[in-house]
Write a protein that holds these residues in place. Structure first.
Motif, PDB file in Angstrom:
ATOM      1  N   SER A   1      35.761  41.206  48.728  1.00  0.00           N
ATOM      2  CA  SER A   1      35.371  41.391  47.335  1.00  0.00           C
ATOM      3  C   SER A   1      33.858  41.435  47.185  1.00  0.00           C
ATOM      4  O   SER A   1      33.310  42.248  46.442  1.00  0.00           O
ATOM      5  N   ARG A   2      33.171  40.558  47.900  1.00  0.00           N
ATOM      6  CA  ARG A   2      31.708  40.533  47.802  1.00  0.00           C
ATOM      7  C   ARG A   2      31.100  41.770  48.437  1.00  0.00           C
ATOM      8  O   ARG A   2      30.082  42.268  47.977  1.00  0.00           O
ATOM      9  N   ALA A   3      31.724  42.254  49.488  1.00  0.00           N
ATOM     10  CA  ALA A   3      31.236  43.490  50.108  1.00  0.00           C
ATOM     11  C   ALA A   3      31.351  44.655  49.144  1.00  0.00           C
ATOM     12  O   ALA A   3      30.579  45.619  49.207  1.00  0.00           O
ATOM     13  N   ALA A   4      32.323  44.560  48.223  1.00  0.00           N
ATOM     14  CA  ALA A   4      32.518  45.611  47.223  1.00  0.00           C
ATOM     15  C   ALA A   4      31.703  45.356  45.958  1.00  0.00           C
ATOM     16  O   ALA A   4      31.847  46.086  44.969  1.00  0.00           O
ATOM     17  N   GLY A   5      30.850  44.337  45.982  1.00  0.00           N
ATOM     18  CA  GLY A   5      30.001  44.043  44.832  1.00  0.00           C
ATOM     19  C   GLY A   5      30.687  43.280  43.714  1.00  0.00           C
ATOM     20  O   GLY A   5      30.245  43.332  42.566  1.00  0.00           O
ATOM     21  N   ARG A   6      31.744  42.530  44.046  1.00  0.00           N
ATOM     22  CA  ARG A   6      32.470  41.752  43.033  1.00  0.00           C
ATOM     23  C   ARG A   6      32.545  40.291  43.463  1.00  0.00           C
ATOM     24  O   ARG A   6      33.623  39.751  43.722  1.00  0.00           O
ATOM     25  N   PRO A   7      31.415  39.598  43.585  1.00  0.00           N
ATOM     26  CA  PRO A   7      31.429  38.201  44.030  1.00  0.00           C
ATOM     27  C   PRO A   7      32.190  37.301  43.067  1.00  0.00           C
ATOM     28  O   PRO A   7      32.069  37.413  41.853  1.00  0.00           O
ATOM     29  N   GLY A   8      32.978  36.403  43.629  1.00  0.00           N
ATOM     30  CA  GLY A   8      33.698  35.431  42.827  1.00  0.00           C
ATOM     31  C   GLY A   8      35.023  35.900  42.276  1.00  0.00           C
ATOM     32  O   GLY A   8      35.784  35.106  41.719  1.00  0.00           O
ATOM     33  N   ARG A   9      35.344  37.191  42.421  1.00  0.00           N
ATOM     34  CA  ARG A   9      36.560  37.719  41.816  1.00  0.00           C
ATOM     35  C   ARG A   9      37.811  37.068  42.401  1.00  0.00           C
ATOM     36  O   ARG A   9      38.730  36.693  41.664  1.00  0.00           O
ATOM     37  N   MET A  10      37.886  36.933  43.715  1.00  0.00           N
ATOM     38  CA  MET A  10      39.065  36.347  44.335  1.00  0.00           C
ATOM     39  C   MET A  10      39.184  34.861  44.016  1.00  0.00           C
ATOM     40  O   MET A  10      40.285  34.340  43.845  1.00  0.00           O
ATOM     41  N   ILE A  11      38.048  34.176  43.914  1.00  0.00           N
ATOM     42  CA  ILE A  11      38.073  32.761  43.551  1.00  0.00           C
ATOM     43  C   ILE A  11      38.649  32.596  42.150  1.00  0.00           C
ATOM     44  O   ILE A  11      39.440  31.687  41.882  1.00  0.00           O
ATOM     45  N   GLU A  12      38.274  33.489  41.254  1.00  0.00           N
ATOM     46  CA  GLU A  12      38.812  33.451  39.893  1.00  0.00           C
ATOM     47  C   GLU A  12      40.322  33.650  39.892  1.00  0.00           C
ATOM     48  O   GLU A  12      41.067  32.916  39.226  1.00  0.00           O
ATOM     49  N   LEU A  13      40.797  34.664  40.619  1.00  0.00           N
ATOM     50  CA  LEU A  13      42.216  34.978  40.628  1.00  0.00           C
ATOM     51  C   LEU A  13      43.040  33.849  41.243  1.00  0.00           C
ATOM     52  O   LEU A  13      44.109  33.479  40.723  1.00  0.00           O
ATOM     53  N   VAL A  14      42.553  33.288  42.347  1.00  0.00           N
ATOM     54  CA  VAL A  14      43.273  32.188  42.986  1.00  0.00           C
ATOM     55  C   VAL A  14      43.258  30.963  42.082  1.00  0.00           C
ATOM     56  O   VAL A  14      44.268  30.258  41.940  1.00  0.00           O
ATOM     57  N   GLY A  15      42.137  30.713  41.433  1.00  0.00           N
ATOM     58  CA  GLY A  15      42.053  29.586  40.519  1.00  0.00           C
ATOM     59  C   GLY A  15      43.056  29.701  39.389  1.00  0.00           C
ATOM     60  O   GLY A  15      43.731  28.726  39.022  1.00  0.00           O
ATOM     61  N   ASP A  16      43.192  30.893  38.848  1.00  0.00           N
ATOM     62  CA  ASP A  16      44.142  31.114  37.759  1.00  0.00           C
ATOM     63  C   ASP A  16      45.579  30.919  38.238  1.00  0.00           C
ATOM     64  O   ASP A  16      46.437  30.442  37.493  1.00  0.00           O
ATOM     65  N   ALA A  17      45.863  31.274  39.506  1.00  0.00           N
ATOM     66  CA  ALA A  17      47.213  31.108  40.048  1.00  0.00           C
ATOM     67  C   ALA A  17      47.563  29.630  40.218  1.00  0.00           C
ATOM     68  O   ALA A  17      48.744  29.258  40.154  1.00  0.00           O
ATOM     69  N   LEU A  18      46.561  28.786  40.428  1.00  0.00           N
ATOM     70  CA  LEU A  18      46.803  27.358  40.612  1.00  0.00           C
ATOM     71  C   LEU A  18      46.946  26.606  39.289  1.00  0.00           C
ATOM     72  O   LEU A  18      47.440  25.477  39.268  1.00  0.00           O
ATOM     73  N   ARG A  19      46.527  27.226  38.207  1.00  0.00           N
ATOM     74  CA  ARG A  19      46.608  26.563  36.906  1.00  0.00           C
ATOM     75  C   ARG A  19      48.021  26.669  36.330  1.00  0.00           C
ATOM     76  O   ARG A  19      48.764  27.600  36.639  1.00  0.00           O
ATOM     77  N   PRO A  20      48.404  25.716  35.487  1.00  0.00           N
ATOM     78  CA  PRO A  20      49.717  25.808  34.834  1.00  0.00           C
ATOM     79  C   PRO A  20      49.728  26.969  33.839  1.00  0.00           C
ATOM     80  O   PRO A  20      48.658  27.417  33.400  1.00  0.00           O
ATOM     81  N   PRO A  21      50.890  27.480  33.491  1.00  0.00           N
ATOM     82  CA  PRO A  21      50.960  28.571  32.513  1.00  0.00           C
ATOM     83  C   PRO A  21      50.239  28.191  31.223  1.00  0.00           C
ATOM     84  O   PRO A  21      50.386  27.085  30.713  1.00  0.00           O
TER      85      PRO A  21
END
Length: 245
Positions: free
Chosen positions: A169-189
């Protein structure tokens, strides 16, 4: 051999070991595990034979360095166990581990190793990492910030996967994007959406030194520091100078 001579030789051996570890930390952080052992010996100002006397293989030296870095990560995590916001502490720690690996090739390669974080089983450090991660997770779950069906094994697995995806993701110029997505998956609905600091220009993101990967303190001006001290700042300057020459 006299007592004084034996003591001196043991002291010399300790100093050589410390110099090798410092040089290896710097070299592995900059170039990863493929850095030649001769280069580590050169940085430590010792012969390759001296390195082998302390570390039988380069792999052993690599994991000694990684274990040392992980000790620092565990210490940082323990400091978060009394944080007022358990959810922020958990997600902040998760992001910090991935972020630190981005600026330290040794950590990055170790976390992305096919054995995942399980490869960190050096002495008791793996158990210590599990314990503190579990404590942060339980506090976050009790606060309703993390879904209740997640356990430590789940977090470790997604942390390893997130690192691999975040590099892309960072190589594609989108730093932090995967961290955001994984974080959202760990949160309750219905939980709050994760916003990674690197995607927020007003935040004071904590990163590792751009040269050696050591933890950084926010500068007095409030701007994020890039280097842990003058020595690393000078190394970076010399590197830029060689590149531009």
């Amino acid at each position: 051999m006299g007592v004084d001579e034996g003591t001196r030789l043991r002291a010399d051996a300790r100093r050589n070991r410390e110099r090798i570890l410092r040089a290896a930390q710097e070299a592995f952080a900059e170039e990863g595990r493929l850095v030649p052992l001769d280069e580590i010996a050169r940085r430590a100002n010792v012969g390759a034979g001296t390195v082998y006397r302390h570390f039988p293989t380069k792999e052993a030296l690599f994991w000694e360095v990684v274990s040392h870095r992980l000790n620092g990560i565990v210490t940082d995590a323990r400091a978060l166990l009394t944080a007022a916001d358990p959810g922020a502490a958990f997600f902040g720690f998760f992001a910090a581990v991935v972020d630190r690996a981005m600026f330290n090739h040794a950590l990055c390669e170790a976390l992305a190793d096919e054995g995942g974080i399980d490869r960190f089983k050096v002495g008791c450090i793996d158990a210590e990492f599990n314990d503190v991660l579990g404590a942060l997770l339980r506090r976050a779950q009790q606060a309703g910030a993390v879904r209740g069906d997640v356990d430590v094994a789940d977090v470790r697995a997604v942390m390893s996967g997130c690192l691999v995806m975040e590099r892309q993701s960072r190589a594609a110029g989108r730093p932090g994007r995967m961290i955001e997505l994984v974080g959202d998956a760990l949160r309750p609905p219905g939980g709050a959406v994760t916003k990674h600091p690197s995607r927020n220009e007003s935040s004071n993101e904590t990163r590792g030194c751009a040269v050696c990967g050591a933890p950084l303190q926010t500068a007095g001006t409030g701007r994020p520091a890039r280097y842990c001290g003058q020595a690393c700042r000078q190394k970076a300057h010399r590197r830029r100078h060689r590149t531009n020459a």
